[in-house]
Design a protein around this motif. Structure first.
Motif, PDB file in Angstrom:
ATOM      1  N   ALA A 159       3.034  10.713 -11.200  1.00 55.81           N
ATOM      2  CA  ALA A 159       1.994  10.824 -10.172  1.00 55.81           C
ATOM      3  C   ALA A 159       2.287   9.834  -9.048  1.00 55.81           C
ATOM      4  CB  ALA A 159       0.635  10.527 -10.778  1.00 55.81           C
ATOM      5  N   ALA A 160       1.877  10.215  -7.834  1.00 52.66           N
ATOM      6  CA  ALA A 160       2.114   9.346  -6.667  1.00 52.66           C
ATOM      7  C   ALA A 160       1.369   8.021  -6.795  1.00 52.66           C
ATOM      8  CB  ALA A 160       1.698  10.063  -5.387  1.00 52.66           C
ATOM      9  N   THR A 161       0.366   7.961  -7.651  1.00 45.92           N
ATOM     10  CA  THR A 161      -0.409   6.718  -7.804  1.00 45.92           C
ATOM     11  C   THR A 161      -0.009   5.926  -9.049  1.00 45.92           C
ATOM     12  OG1 THR A 161      -2.076   8.104  -8.847  1.00 45.92           O
ATOM     13  CG2 THR A 161      -2.473   7.476  -6.563  1.00 45.92           C
ATOM     14  N   ASP A 162       1.015   6.377  -9.767  1.00 43.65           N
ATOM     15  CA  ASP A 162       1.485   5.667 -10.959  1.00 43.65           C
ATOM     16  C   ASP A 162       2.397   4.517 -10.513  1.00 43.65           C
ATOM     17  OD1 ASP A 162       2.604   4.753 -13.298  1.00 43.65           O
ATOM     18  OD2 ASP A 162       3.314   6.717 -13.986  1.00 43.65           O
ATOM     19  N   VAL A 163       1.754   3.452 -10.034  1.00 41.06           N
ATOM     20  CA  VAL A 163       2.515   2.363  -9.409  1.00 41.06           C
ATOM     21  C   VAL A 163       3.548   1.783 -10.378  1.00 41.06           C
ATOM     22  CG1 VAL A 163       2.312   0.014  -8.475  1.00 41.06           C
ATOM     23  CG2 VAL A 163       0.728   1.803  -7.729  1.00 41.06           C
ATOM     24  N   ALA A 189      -2.743   6.937  -0.889  1.00 43.64           N
ATOM     25  CA  ALA A 189      -3.275   6.499  -2.186  1.00 43.64           C
ATOM     26  C   ALA A 189      -2.379   5.471  -2.895  1.00 43.64           C
ATOM     27  CB  ALA A 189      -3.557   7.703  -3.081  1.00 43.64           C
ATOM     28  N   PRO A 190      -1.053   5.690  -2.966  1.00 42.45           N
ATOM     29  CA  PRO A 190      -0.218   4.674  -3.629  1.00 42.45           C
ATOM     30  C   PRO A 190      -0.254   3.334  -2.911  1.00 42.45           C
ATOM     31  CG  PRO A 190       1.087   6.625  -3.010  1.00 42.45           C
ATOM     32  CD  PRO A 190      -0.288   6.862  -2.526  1.00 42.45           C
ATOM     33  N   LEU A 191      -0.427   3.359  -1.592  1.00 42.69           N
ATOM     34  CA  LEU A 191      -0.448   2.104  -0.824  1.00 42.69           C
ATOM     35  C   LEU A 191      -1.730   1.336  -1.093  1.00 42.69           C
ATOM     36  CD1 LEU A 191       1.029   3.645   2.415  1.00 42.69           C
ATOM     37  CD2 LEU A 191       2.162   2.030   0.877  1.00 42.69           C
ATOM     38  N   VAL A 192      -2.854   2.075  -1.093  1.00 42.19           N
ATOM     39  CA  VAL A 192      -4.145   1.452  -1.409  1.00 42.19           C
ATOM     40  C   VAL A 192      -4.098   0.910  -2.842  1.00 42.19           C
ATOM     41  CG1 VAL A 192      -6.621   1.929  -1.707  1.00 42.19           C
ATOM     42  CG2 VAL A 192      -5.394   2.888   0.256  1.00 42.19           C
ATOM     43  N   ALA A 193      -3.342   1.585  -3.712  1.00 36.31           N
ATOM     44  CA  ALA A 193      -3.228   1.157  -5.114  1.00 36.31           C
ATOM     45  C   ALA A 193      -2.214   0.023  -5.312  1.00 36.31           C
ATOM     46  CB  ALA A 193      -2.840   2.350  -5.988  1.00 36.31           C
ATOM     47  N   ALA A 200       3.734  -4.147  -5.379  1.00 37.92           N
ATOM     48  CA  ALA A 200       4.502  -4.109  -6.628  1.00 37.92           C
ATOM     49  C   ALA A 200       5.992  -4.004  -6.332  1.00 37.92           C
ATOM     50  CB  ALA A 200       4.037  -2.940  -7.490  1.00 37.92           C
ATOM     51  N   CYS A 201       6.348  -3.261  -5.278  1.00 39.23           N
ATOM     52  CA  CYS A 201       7.762  -3.172  -4.890  1.00 39.23           C
ATOM     53  C   CYS A 201       8.259  -4.540  -4.458  1.00 39.23           C
ATOM     54  CB  CYS A 201       7.936  -2.171  -3.745  1.00 39.23           C
ATOM     55  SG  CYS A 201       7.849  -0.460  -4.272  1.00 39.23           S
ATOM     56  N   GLN A 202       7.459  -5.220  -3.643  1.00 36.61           N
ATOM     57  CA  GLN A 202       7.876  -6.540  -3.149  1.00 36.61           C
ATOM     58  C   GLN A 202       8.103  -7.494  -4.326  1.00 36.61           C
ATOM     59  OE1 GLN A 202       5.199  -8.348  -0.324  1.00 36.61           O
ATOM     60  NE2 GLN A 202       6.871  -9.517   0.578  1.00 36.61           N
ATOM     61  N   ALA A 223      -1.563  -3.609  -0.261  1.00 36.61           N
ATOM     62  CA  ALA A 223      -2.946  -3.141  -0.417  1.00 36.61           C
ATOM     63  C   ALA A 223      -3.889  -3.805   0.580  1.00 36.61           C
ATOM     64  CB  ALA A 223      -3.412  -3.392  -1.850  1.00 36.61           C
ATOM     65  N   ALA A 224      -3.653  -5.082   0.895  1.00 39.73           N
ATOM     66  CA  ALA A 224      -4.553  -5.768   1.833  1.00 39.73           C
ATOM     67  C   ALA A 224      -4.481  -5.084   3.198  1.00 39.73           C
ATOM     68  CB  ALA A 224      -4.180  -7.240   1.937  1.00 39.73           C
ATOM     69  N   ALA A 225      -3.274  -4.804   3.692  1.00 37.58           N
ATOM     70  CA  ALA A 225      -3.132  -4.160   5.001  1.00 37.58           C
ATOM     71  C   ALA A 225      -3.531  -2.690   4.956  1.00 37.58           C
ATOM     72  CB  ALA A 225      -1.702  -4.316   5.512  1.00 37.58           C
ATOM     73  N   ALA A 226      -3.441  -2.070   3.778  1.00 35.57           N
ATOM     74  CA  ALA A 226      -3.843  -0.661   3.653  1.00 35.57           C
ATOM     75  C   ALA A 226      -5.356  -0.480   3.778  1.00 35.57           C
ATOM     76  CB  ALA A 226      -3.343  -0.074   2.329  1.00 35.57           C
TER      77      ALA A 226
END
Ligand code: AMP
Ligand code: GLY
Length: 435
Positions: free
Chosen positions: A61-65, A86-90, A95-97, A108-111
């Protein structure tokens, strides 16, 4: 440490890129990434049958961070490209960083620029960005008092993400009060409507501006016009978008540069000042008022279907652009659009947006492609017999490019006419007013 610095691996093969999402916007991204002369290796999650023509699709899923980061690490990808918000807000970019992966999207803060309307208003106010006068309220008493101060017409907005249902442009105070009661008292939008933004009603044509940002610097990608209502003549319910075109005649280059200078760059500077730098694609929804362009909303990603209209005209190496945004190297870039125009027409399943029917047969797409149109897939699945079936509200986007909007429109609609998809409907008036 592997060398990922300048967008190409030393063995001559392009970057390995994980594209996140599975809609029409992501198919257009996959197509545009795959066109790069650097020959990137594409992975997608979850993807769709159209994206699968360009990428190796993974059932996540696109939200499965956590799953996405694990995949990106296991595959040693050079760049993660999130399509939807949605993945950005999540927290995908965060997590990538943390995992040392470059990601072309905000944390997420900037999203919150998309996730919270009161946050966006606060940033706009702090940065001196032209936008509608507003108040943020959390109680009925405060909301009703505020409505009296503003008078009608007035706009009532749910603070949070509400899938296009969170904005009521009220012609009368009674209508505005009904919206307040529905959201605050009846919780019609759940938590998203427990805080409201009440704002002055602006008038003028709207346009969507897309800027590529690296936290410090922003460059223009393009401007497009969306058609949000399901029905022709801008009637019927709001949708994610039924069609788009670029360029936008009401938004000439000088006005676009003004919007970059007064809206996009001040927002970027304010976000950086607050320690939440914005990386990725900033989508500014603008209203072109008599007093100049004003900010209606920010989104933190490309638009859908605006991306399907814009990307075919982009005259730049997309993997390189997105990697530069992810790694703070946007300064000095000036991505170009090819001259000409582009029109994207969405073909939706009957019943969209309220209750789209699924499982319709979508015939061979070759006749549509043979007209010269690009066919981007969104809500499609590959059935056991190998055929395509519809599986969502917006099913396909047919995009035409040409010397001007009329020519581009002709190609897009020739493609639509060649479809064999009896379960679909589309608006016949996309770009009709400007072509
Ligand atoms: P939004 O979800 O903020 O993009 O709002 C959805 C739509 O509501 C916009 O595309 C506008 O057409 C309309 N809208 C939002 N804010 C205003 C405003 N302050 N004045 C007039 N129309 C607005
Ligand atoms: N087409 C508008 C959006 O992507 O939000």
């Amino acid at each position: 440490m592997r060398q990922v610095g300048f967008g190409a691996r030393s063995n001559g093969v392009g970057m390995k890129i994980l594209l996140v999402g599975g809609g029409g916007r992501e198919h257009a991204l996959a197509w545009a990434l795959a066109r790069s002369a650097s020959r990137p290796v594409l992975l997608a999650a979850p993807g769709n049958p159209g994206i699968a023509e360009h990428a190796d699709c993974h059932a996540l899923a696109a939200t499965d961070v956590a799953g996405l980061v694990a995949l990106a690490r296991a595959e040693s990808v050079d760049l993660v490209v999130p399509g939807p918000e949605a993945p950005l807000v999540a927290g995908l970019a965060d997590a990538c960083q943390a995992a040392g992966l470059a990601c072309c999207g905000p944390g997420a803060a900037a999203a919150q620029l998309e996730g919270s309307k009161s946050f966006t208003k606060e940033i706009a106010t702090a940065a001196g960005i032209p936008t509608a006068r507003y108040e943020s309220v959390e109680t009925e008493a405060a909301a009703l008092a505020c409505l009296r101060r503003f008078g009608a017409p007035v706009v009532v907005k749910a603070d949070g993400l509400a899938a296009g249902k969170g904005v009521v442009v009220a012609a009368t105070l009674a209508e505005a009060e009904a919206a307040v009661f529905a959201m605050l008292r009846d919780r019609s939008l759940g938590a998203a409507g427990q805080r409201l933004v009440i704002e002055e009603c602006l008038t003028g044509p709207e346009a969507s501006l897309f800027a590529l940002c690296d936290g410090e610097n922003a460059v223009l990608l393009g401007v497009a016009q969306d058609h949000k209502r399901a029905g022709e003549g801008d009637t019927g319910p709001n949708t994610g978008g039924m069609g788009a075109y670029t360029p936008v005649p009401v938004m000439p280059p000088a006005l676009t540069e003004l919007a970059m200078a007064r809206i996009v760059r001040p927002a970027l500077a304010e976000m950086a000042r607050r320690g939440m730098p914005f990386r990725g694609i900033l989508f500014a929804g603008l209203m072109l008022t008599e007093a100049g362009p004003k900010l209606i909303e920010f989104n933190v990603r490309l638009g859908d279907p605006e991306a399907q209209a814009l990307l075919p005209l982009l005259d730049a190496d997309l993997p390189d652009l997105l990697h530069r945004a992810a790694t703070a190297r946007v300064a000095g870039l000036a991505p170009r659009m090819r001259p000409g125009a582009s029109v994207a027409v969405v073909v939706a399943a009957r019943g969209y947006p309220a209750a789209p029917a699924t499982g319709f047969n979508i015939g061979d797409l070759e006749p549509a492609r043979a007209t010269g149109a690009l066919v981007f897939q969104a809500g499609t699945v590959r059935a056991a017999d190998g055929g395509l079936r519809s599986a969502g509200g917006r099913v396909l986007t047919l995009c035409g490019t040409g010397a001007d909007l009329a020519a581009a429109r002709g190609v897009a609609y020739a493609g639509v006419s060649a479809l064999r998809f009896p379960g679909g409907f589309w608006r016949r008036d996309i770009a009709a007013r400007v072509a």
